[in-house]
Design a protein around this motif. Sequence first.
Motif, short mmCIF file in Angstrom:
data_model
loop_
_atom_site.label_atom_id
_atom_site.label_comp_id
_atom_site.label_asym_id
_atom_site.label_seq_id
_atom_site.Cartn_x
_atom_site.Cartn_y
_atom_site.Cartn_z
N ALA A 552 4.77 -7.39 8.00
CA ALA A 552 4.99 -6.42 9.07
C ALA A 552 5.29 -5.05 8.49
N TYR A 553 6.04 -5.01 7.40
CA TYR A 553 6.34 -3.73 6.73
C TYR A 553 5.06 -3.09 6.22
N SER A 556 3.04 -1.67 9.26
CA SER A 556 3.55 -0.65 10.19
C SER A 556 4.55 0.32 9.60
N ARG A 705 4.37 -7.51 13.42
CA ARG A 705 5.69 -7.05 13.81
C ARG A 705 6.28 -7.99 14.85
N GLU A 706 5.43 -8.40 15.84
CA GLU A 706 5.89 -9.33 16.88
C GLU A 706 6.24 -10.69 16.26
#
Length: 772
Positions: A552-553, A556, A705-706
Amino acid sequence: MQMGFCLNQMLLLVLLSAAAAKTQPMSKPNCPTKCGNVSIPFPFGLTELCSLNTSFLITCNQTLSPPIPFLNTTQQSLSSPFHFLNASYEKLRVLNISLDGQLHVSLPVATSCVNNKTGESDNQFFTITFDTPFHLSSKQNKLTVLGAGTVGLVSGQDSTSKTPYAPTSCVPLNITNTIYNNTHDDSCSGNFCCETPIQHRLSEFIYICASNIFEENYTKPYQSHPCSYTFLVKEGAYNFSMTDLINFNRTKMFPVVVDWAVGNTCRAAQKNTSSYACKSKYSECHNAKVGPGYHCKCSSGFRGNPYLPHGCQDVDECTEESHDCLKGRSICINSPAGSYSCSCLKGYEGDGKINGSGCVRRSNRKIIIAFSVSGSILALLGGTLYVYCTLKKRKLNRLKEHFFQLNGGQLLQQQIGRYSGSNELTKIFTVEELKDATNNFREEMVLGAGGEGTVYKGILPDNRTVAIKKSRISNPNQIEHFINEVILLCQINHRNVVKLLGCCLETEVPLLVYEFVPNGTVYDHLHDQTKSFRLTWKRRLQIAVETGGALAYLHSATHAPIVHRDVKTSNILLDHNLTAKVSDFGASRIIPLDRSELTTLVMGTLGYLDPQYFHSSQLTEKSDVYSFGVVLVELITGEKALSFDRAEAHRNLGVHFLSSMNEGRLLDIVDGRIIDEANVEQLMVVANIASHCLRMKGEERPTMREVAMELEGINTVEKHQWEKVNLSSEETETLLKAPPSSSFSVDGVNRRTMLAGSDILNRISFSLTSGR
């Protein structure tokens, strides 16, 4: 003093030669070498283990003094209109064995005696059959017959073709019709004694002595001496005497020569090294001159038994004085390679041989010239070597500069100038620094190898342990993209992403320097029985949370989204605390901020590869989401992403998992090593997350991210509210058989999934937020 040195050296050579002769092997190790006074060299032996095969087996009669060796034979029956006595003779005494392909045995005398009263004769014969490798030598043996009114014959068949021969006979004449007078010479020329050559290659044969077969007026002499004799004998081993007609020793044994060989032909035997009999390194193969088979002989300059692995040993020509070195002026020096050389004494020069240039005194002028020439050559070589090393160093520096520019070194320096004030600035290593760190890239420093390059372990001068990867860049047009990627990855600072420390551009392929993570990969721990016990469900959930957060990092939180493109358990490293770190960005791509997808050549690992990306070549962030879903399933099931051990329809783990979820068989595929200690509700939620990640259409999948938030929420709920929930085994099974949810929650737990089996889940006392 020089002469004393020479005498000492010659004495040493004599002692070494004597020691070698004593240890020269002729039989197999731990095998008897003699029977009585007869040596038994291999391939012959006194036991089956000590001989090449049973055909070469020698029987030693230890009851006799001295013991006597015998060669086994076979006896045959014979039918004849004459009255014959067949003596039983199944063993032949061995007199001598030669490795040249011959042995000497003794054969008895066939006797025929006439009864003076009845006129009948008792005729005697012997039948002998040799084994395959043996046959009588036709060149060295004779058929000899003594007597009058008698006939001796030998008959048999060819040892190779088994074709019967016509009998060979010999009939001595009685020219004077008397047994003996002094006018007869003692030669076997036909009168009372005859001899004749025998047939070739006799291996099954009979020899006969028969009397009283002629007219009475011709056979009268038998009344004076009624016995006649037939025997086979080695040529020259019997000298006829007229007195033998009167006092011949019928029990006497005569020596005969037997030829032997091994195998078939050299060419055929050398195709099968296991059965090839010439075992010595210094042996040669020669086809037998008579009949089939071959003989092994030691090469020139060697002596011994060529049928043994170390049987042929060097002949020291120097001690045997079979050399042609000039005495008094040269020294003979034996060579273990089967030859020798001659060395002139100090003050002399030449080849040292009698038939060569000999040894002549060396003049001082020649010595001066030799030194001058040698010095000039050494100076020339030194100068040439210096020039060569200088040119090579310049060429190496030019090559390093060429690679530095080719790999984008100038562009990287420009990018470094833009970030000169950043603490996250990348370091450019020299190739010498990395060679020192990896001990010149020794093979034992290799940590692993894959499609994107080879990884070495290295130790920097400040004692930091690093992982150095030799990348593969085949397209020069990718250099600018590669440099931008290096700059970007060096600025990534996430505890669950392997840190890129720098690079080296002075080699043909760029070298990337990463932090060293020492505890292997998640793949190793999942599929290695000796390590899997460390991955409890709690630890697996923590790995999923850490890996999801790192991806996720990348998607985003960086300057531009980075798609890893090869997410799999073998690219997730574990440190000493089993903390996950995402690694191997060799296939990664940066997606520009103004675009949502990127058309690229399809890369990745089968089993983890996004099907939509595989068919369309359109790379998006959702491709990593699919691969991460496979990782989640691998953590839940403990099975490999692609396995041919499963049924064809279930070889792909993602397909196998979705099928099991849809059929309510999740319990059947959960890893048995965690089923007892895992929280069932957590398993269901993680499985539901994985099923959403594995959807065929990328737009239907959640973002990383979700997914990361969902997994982090599970950890939070577990710490505060789920610790007190204990379900029975029946409730666990019911929950695991619940069908997968069709909706996805980003705030912690999916409501529809948790309401499946509502009679069970009502005991869970916490609130859930609804999903999208």
